[in-house]
Design a protein around this motif. Structure first.
Motif, short mmCIF file in Angstrom:
data_model
loop_
_atom_site.label_atom_id
_atom_site.label_comp_id
_atom_site.label_asym_id
_atom_site.label_seq_id
_atom_site.Cartn_x
_atom_site.Cartn_y
_atom_site.Cartn_z
N TYR A 41 42.24 42.51 32.05
CA TYR A 41 41.44 43.43 31.26
C TYR A 41 40.86 44.48 32.05
O TYR A 41 40.70 44.22 33.12
N SER A 61 34.88 33.22 30.92
CA SER A 61 36.32 32.84 30.43
C SER A 61 36.42 32.44 28.91
O SER A 61 37.19 32.49 28.22
N LYS A 64 35.44 35.07 26.46
CA LYS A 64 36.30 36.19 26.95
C LYS A 64 35.20 37.55 26.53
O LYS A 64 35.74 38.69 25.93
#
Length: 111
Positions: A41, A61, A64
């Motif tokens: 990202y 994670s 996100k």
């Protein structure tokens, strides 16, 4: 109609641990490049609450997100959307692609 920007190489795939982030500069813009749960990202390196550097904040994670280290505002890695207070406005998300062992970013002008 604006011309679409090109993808620009910003890092090698082994330079950013998973989960982790790295500050890069693309066309005079500071971008936080993020590697989380096997995905890549790129967001503007700015918290929309008070301008804090997102690159100094923790990456989660599981949900996100990346959190601003100043006041804890969290931003969605894929969209840049502000998901927790005190931030209410999104930061800008950019396109990322992998070619060979290089990570490339294409800038977007706004959220």
């Amino acid at each position: 109609m604006s011309k679409q920007k090109a993808f620009i190489p910003v890092a090698g795939i082994r330079e950013v641990v998973d989960p982790g982030s790295m500050l890069v500069e693309v066309d005079d813009r500071l971008i936080v490049l993020i590697h989380a749960a096997g995905h890549w990202y790129a967001l503007d390196d700015v918290c929309t609450h008070d301008g804090g550097p997102l690159s100094d904040g923790p990456v989660d994670s599981a949900d996100k997100t990346i959190a601003c280290p100043r006041h804890g505002a969290k931003f969605d890695l894929a969209t840049g959307a502000a998901v927790t207070m005190p931030a209410t406005k999104p930061t800008v998300a950019h396109e990322v692609k992998i070619e060979g062992d290089q990570v490339l970013v294409r800038l977007h002008d706004h959220a």
